[in-house]
Each structure stands twice: as C-alpha cells, then as structure tokens.
Design a protein around this motif. Sequence first.
Motif, short mmCIF file in Angstrom:
data_model
loop_
_atom_site.label_atom_id
_atom_site.label_comp_id
_atom_site.label_asym_id
_atom_site.label_seq_id
_atom_site.Cartn_x
_atom_site.Cartn_y
_atom_site.Cartn_z
N THR A 152 46.85 47.23 26.75
CA THR A 152 46.82 48.67 26.53
C THR A 152 47.65 49.37 27.60
N GLN A 153 47.88 50.65 27.43
CA GLN A 153 48.59 51.42 28.45
C GLN A 153 47.83 51.38 29.77
N ASP A 154 46.49 51.42 29.70
CA ASP A 154 45.67 51.32 30.92
C ASP A 154 45.88 49.99 31.62
N ASP A 155 45.95 48.91 30.84
CA ASP A 155 46.19 47.59 31.42
C ASP A 155 47.53 47.54 32.15
N VAL A 156 48.55 48.08 31.49
CA VAL A 156 49.91 48.07 32.07
C VAL A 156 49.93 48.89 33.36
N GLU A 157 49.31 50.05 33.32
CA GLU A 157 49.29 50.90 34.51
C GLU A 157 48.47 50.27 35.64
N PHE A 158 47.40 49.56 35.29
CA PHE A 158 46.60 48.86 36.30
C PHE A 158 47.42 47.76 36.97
N ALA A 159 48.14 46.97 36.16
CA ALA A 159 48.98 45.91 36.71
C ALA A 159 50.04 46.49 37.65
N ASP A 160 50.64 47.60 37.24
CA ASP A 160 51.64 48.27 38.08
C ASP A 160 51.00 48.76 39.38
N TYR A 161 49.77 49.28 39.29
CA TYR A 161 49.05 49.76 40.48
C TYR A 161 48.80 48.61 41.46
N VAL A 162 48.39 47.46 40.95
CA VAL A 162 48.13 46.30 41.83
C VAL A 162 49.45 45.83 42.45
N TRP A 163 50.54 45.87 41.68
CA TRP A 163 51.85 45.52 42.22
C TRP A 163 52.23 46.46 43.36
N GLN A 164 51.98 47.77 43.19
CA GLN A 164 52.27 48.74 44.26
C GLN A 164 51.45 48.41 45.51
N LEU A 165 50.18 48.03 45.32
CA LEU A 165 49.33 47.66 46.47
C LEU A 165 49.87 46.40 47.14
N TYR A 166 50.28 45.43 46.35
CA TYR A 166 50.79 44.18 46.89
C TYR A 166 52.05 44.44 47.73
N CYS A 167 52.86 45.39 47.31
CA CYS A 167 54.10 45.71 48.01
C CYS A 167 53.91 46.73 49.14
N SER A 168 52.71 47.24 49.32
CA SER A 168 52.47 48.24 50.36
C SER A 168 52.42 47.56 51.73
N ASP A 169 52.46 48.37 52.79
CA ASP A 169 52.49 47.77 54.14
C ASP A 169 51.10 47.41 54.66
N SER A 170 50.09 47.54 53.81
CA SER A 170 48.74 47.12 54.19
C SER A 170 48.07 46.42 53.02
N PRO A 171 47.48 45.24 53.26
CA PRO A 171 46.80 44.52 52.17
C PRO A 171 45.34 44.93 52.00
N ILE A 172 44.86 45.85 52.83
CA ILE A 172 43.42 46.11 52.89
C ILE A 172 42.85 46.63 51.57
N ARG A 173 43.60 47.50 50.88
CA ARG A 173 43.06 48.06 49.63
C ARG A 173 42.90 47.02 48.53
N LEU A 174 43.59 45.88 48.66
CA LEU A 174 43.43 44.81 47.68
C LEU A 174 42.03 44.18 47.73
N GLU A 175 41.32 44.39 48.85
CA GLU A 175 39.94 43.88 48.95
C GLU A 175 39.04 44.50 47.88
N GLN A 176 39.38 45.72 47.46
CA GLN A 176 38.52 46.45 46.52
C GLN A 176 38.78 46.07 45.06
N LEU A 177 39.69 45.14 44.84
CA LEU A 177 40.14 44.86 43.47
C LEU A 177 39.00 44.45 42.54
N LYS A 178 38.06 43.68 43.05
CA LYS A 178 36.97 43.20 42.18
C LYS A 178 36.12 44.36 41.65
N SER A 179 36.04 45.45 42.42
CA SER A 179 35.22 46.57 41.98
C SER A 179 35.89 47.40 40.89
N TYR A 180 37.19 47.17 40.64
CA TYR A 180 37.89 47.91 39.59
C TYR A 180 37.65 47.31 38.20
N GLY A 181 37.04 46.13 38.14
CA GLY A 181 36.98 45.43 36.87
C GLY A 181 38.30 44.71 36.66
#
Length: 310
Positions: A152-181
């Motif tokens: 879905t569009q939500d799925d695509v936008e979520f994947a893009d959001y995780v990619w932005q986090l992966y490319c950010s200068d801090s990995p800390i927000r990726l810890e919260q990924l499990k809480s997003y579903g």
Amino acid sequence: MSSLLHITNGDSFTTKLKSLKLKGDIITWREMLCEGKTLTNVGSESFWKTRFEFLNKNYKISKSRFIELTLKEYRSLCNHKKQDKIVLWFEYDLFCQINMLAVISWLMAHRPYAEISLVCSGNEDETDRLYGLSELTDAQLLHLYENRTVLTQDDVEFADYVWQLYCSDSPIRLEQLKSYGHYQFSYLADAMATHLKRFPTIKNGLNDIENHVLQLAINEKPTSKREFLGIILKNQGLYGYGDTQYERTIARLRPLFSSLSPVRLTRKGKEILEGKSNYYSSLRDNEAYLGGSLKYNYLYNTASDRILKL
C-alpha cells in the motif's frame, strides 16, 4: 494492458528467475548497502559517488567494474519507465532488507504510479530455518509469486521512512522500529535489530559479528581459513553476508589470531572475547560508516539492547 518488471536481489537468483519463464523484464539490484556510507537520495550522482568510494577503498572495485556491474544495471532500471507493475524479490536477511528499502525509496520517488509488490522468502515451512530465494523449489517460488504482497502507499512510505532513518547520522531512532508494527515487512524489525548489533559493544569494543567470529574460532577449531569462512557463512544468523565481507572481518581481527592454519586465537584474543580486555581503541576507524552513522561514535549495550552515543 499492464506491463511487468521484476527487480531481484542478485545475479544468482536472477538466473533462477529466468528459468521460471514469468512474464516481464528482470533487473538485478547489484549493491551491498548494508556496508559503508549511504545517502538518502538513492540513484543520485552523490549517492553513487559515495558508494564507489567505499567499494573502491574497501573492496578494490575499479571504476570500470563498478560501471559495468552496478551502474549499467541501474541505468537499465531508469530506462524501464513504462512498467506499471513492479515485483521485488528479496530475502529475510539484513543484506537484502537494506537493499529492499533503498529500492522502494527510489521507486517512491521515480515510479509513483507503479503498483509495487513484494516476494520475500524466509519462513517457508514448520521448522525454524529461514530460506533464501535460491534455496526454494520452482513450485515454492511460483507459490510465493502468486501470493505476493501488494504494498500500500502506507507500506511504501514506511519503507522510505526506515531508509531515511538508516541513512541518518544517528541509529538510535531505529530502536523504536518494533513499536511501529511491521506493516507488510515481516522481517524488517529483526533485520534492523541485527543492524544495531553491528555497533561496537561496551563489553569489549567488538561488535556482534566480531565476537561471533572469535567464538566460532574457539568452538569449531577450524583447520584452515577456508574452512573457517565456511563455518562463519553457515552460522551467520540474519546478516546474509558473503565471503568477501567476512574476509574483511577476519583481516580486521588478524592481530587476535596466532594462526589461521589451523585457526587459533592469541591469549589477548581470548581475553577480549571474555570481556577481560577492550579492543575498541585498536579497531576505531573515524571513516567507518554503517548507513549514515559513524560506527565508532556509538556503543551497543548487550545487557539492555540499547544504543548509546559516545
């Protein structure tokens, strides 16, 4: 009349997919974005320049080889503008999941009209074993294809959001990924948890992979480097690395081995593995990146599964 494009995770599976004789063209995504610096703007000039610099420095990939293997295939993807149905073929492991995120991010920017669907292998039977696409039978692959997940569009936008986090200068927000579903990405949260374990641990300055490699040397007592690599590849969990990546790991840890034929650790290597000594200062590299983050600017706390900024 809709037209179809398949994007695969590598040459080995592309060969297998061709034998299935499905409709549509096939593009192979030839990158290893789980290693080295990544930028959010997939496919841009700065993105490919950054990738070439990493691959050239660390894997001695020449410019001509990079153009021939990676850029030509990417340009072929750019030229496939008419397909409005795109099928992604990726696997459960970290290597594949990071590449998958980058491809989806690119598609969101450059093919917003396309229906994107995902075939992702992993849990394929009642055992705990996870399967790569090339390990499956033709019948299993066709079953996965017929039951592929339309994003879905939500799925695509979520994947893009995780990619932005992966490319950010801090990995800390990726810890919260499990809480997003998980949206429709069954293996993504575990892959990102595995990614975080690649930062050096507080315990001894080695990350999860490096500790695991030393432990396998003690437990398995390989008689040669070649046997050692085979053991590591067979027991690597969710990383999905290739032998050249583990060659780099062994080279980085070489001072902790007294011999590689047979494979033996030094006394210092054993002390570091036991947490009696710390190897952080010896390994620290101010140009080593994981995604957008400097590897040695963060520590992983194995007791709490949390990332700490230095």
